[in-house]
Each structure stands twice: as C-alpha cells, then as structure tokens.
Design an enzyme around this catalytic site. Structure first.
Site, PDB file in Angstrom:
ATOM      1  CG  ASP A 174      -0.361   0.248   2.527  1.00  8.82           C
ATOM      2  OD1 ASP A 174       0.883   0.381   2.596  1.00  8.82           O
ATOM      3  OD2 ASP A 174      -1.102   0.346   3.519  1.00  8.82           O
ATOM      4  CB  CYS A 215       1.151  -2.175   4.848  1.00  3.68           C
ATOM      5  SG  CYS A 215       1.232  -3.123   6.372  1.00  3.68           S
ATOM      6  CB  THR A 241       2.941  -1.732  10.864  1.00  4.61           C
ATOM      7  OG1 THR A 241       1.712  -2.294  10.380  1.00  4.61           O
ATOM      8  CG2 THR A 241       2.697  -0.340  11.437  1.00  4.61           C
ATOM      9  CG  HIS A 292      11.555 -23.550  13.086  1.00  2.90           C
ATOM     10  ND1 HIS A 292      11.929 -23.311  14.388  1.00  2.90           N
ATOM     11  CD2 HIS A 292      12.593 -24.247  12.521  1.00  2.90           C
ATOM     12  CE1 HIS A 292      13.127 -23.848  14.613  1.00  2.90           C
ATOM     13  NE2 HIS A 292      13.555 -24.404  13.490  1.00  2.90           N
ATOM     14  CG  HIS A 305       9.522 -27.352  12.382  1.00  2.48           C
ATOM     15  ND1 HIS A 305       9.351 -26.695  13.578  1.00  2.48           N
ATOM     16  CD2 HIS A 305      10.849 -27.577  12.250  1.00  2.48           C
ATOM     17  CE1 HIS A 305      10.538 -26.506  14.137  1.00  2.48           C
ATOM     18  NE2 HIS A 305      11.462 -27.037  13.350  1.00  2.48           N
TER      19      HIS A 305
HETATM   20  C1  RB5 Z   1      -1.708   3.043   6.239  1.00  2.00           C
HETATM   21  O1  RB5 Z   1      -1.671   4.339   6.711  1.00  2.00           O
HETATM   22  C2  RB5 Z   1      -1.277   2.064   7.318  1.00  2.00           C
HETATM   23  O2  RB5 Z   1      -2.290   1.928   8.262  1.00  2.00           O
HETATM   24  C3  RB5 Z   1      -0.949   0.731   6.705  1.00  2.00           C
HETATM   25  O3  RB5 Z   1       0.074   0.911   5.784  1.00  2.00           O
HETATM   26  C4  RB5 Z   1      -0.463  -0.366   7.625  1.00  2.00           C
HETATM   27  O4  RB5 Z   1       0.557   0.101   8.455  1.00  2.00           O
HETATM   28  C5  RB5 Z   1      -1.464  -1.110   8.353  1.00  2.00           C
HETATM   29  O5  RB5 Z   1      -1.158  -2.054   9.084  1.00  2.00           O
END
Ligand code: RB5
Length: 145
Positions: free
Chosen positions: A8, A65, A67, A98, A133
């Site tokens: 994203d 994304c 995070t 694993h 595993h």
């Molecule tokens: C987008 O702003 C952010 O929420 C997305 O990239 C991600 O971090 C969600 O987990």
C-alpha cells in the site's frame, strides 16, 4: 521461483526496491500493485497476493504496508496462507525454516530499504526444514477447517 509482490502507500518505495532487487537476482515477479503512490486499503492488495499463492501461480509472496501488520492480518484470513510480519533477520529466516511461511510482510515505516532487502533474501533463500515442524503446520491448517 515466481514471487508475488504487493504494497500500500506505506510501502511503495520498499516494494519498488524489492522488485528491482529480486529481478536482478533472476526471480520472476508478479507485481500486484500498487503501481503509483496513492492511498489505498491494504486488505485489497493482501488478498490479491494471497490468492496468487493459493492458486499456485506463485510460490512465495511479499507484502509491504506501513507496519507489515495490517497486511499480515488480512493475508492470514485466506485459507492456506501463513503470512509473517518480520522486522529482524532471525524471524525472516526462521519463519521459513519452522513455520513454512509463504508470505513475508514488511513495514515500510519500521525498517529501511537496506534491511528490507536483507530480510527478503533470507526469506526467499531459506527452505522449510520439515521434520517435527510438519505436524505443527498441519495443526495450523486444522484450525482453518
Ligand atoms: C496506512 O496508513 C497504514 O495503516 C498501513 O500501511 C499499515 O501500516 C497497516 O497495518
């Protein structure tokens, strides 16, 4: 090996760098977007990449994304997907060894591009260890039924 790639707006630059890097290494990339840096909903891309794995058109996937967490939550809703959000080398390697993870999720706002490329290399270069595993992976699959 064919690798599905998606991001994203929180991971666009990382995705472009990962795509270039893996192509240079000789991997075939299936780019599931986004193709320009605009705000989108990460679950839409997560499910597109996840389905490339479950329909067997790609062997592994990488999602970026902000995070790595939202992408992993969404991808893991697709039956047969084991998506791992990683930001360190040990996890990126051991989630293949694993957990037989089939999607690596990275946070474009958590790690730099240099670290991301190293984690990608560890992920794609490490084989599932099997052995003890296998039963554990089977127990994860059983939860889906
Ligand atoms: C987008 O702003 C952010 O929420 C997305 O990239 C991600 O971090 C969600 O987990």
């Amino acid at each position: 090996m064919k690798i599905a790639l998606g991001c994203d707006h929180g991971g666009f630059e990382h995705k472009c760098a990962i795509s270039d890097h893996l192509k240079e290494r000789g991997f075939e990339i299936v780019d599931c977007g986004i193709y320009e840096n605009k705000s989108i909903d990460y679950p839409d891309i997560a499910v597109t990449v996840a389905k490339k794995i479950t329909d067997k058109s790609c062997q592994l996937g990488i999602l970026v994304c902000g995070t790595g967490i939202g992408m992993s939550m969404a991808a893991n809703k697709v039956k047969g997907i084991r998506a791992a959000a990683c930001s360190d080398h040990f996890s990126a390697k051991y989630t293949r060894l694993h957990n037989d993870a089939n999607i690596l999720c990275l946070g474009g706002r958590v790690i730099g591009i240099g670290t991301a490329l190293e984690l990608v290399d560890l992920f794609v270069d490490t084989e599932f260890e099997g052995g003890r595993h296998i039963n554990r992976i089977q127990k994860i699959s059983n939860i889906e039924r």
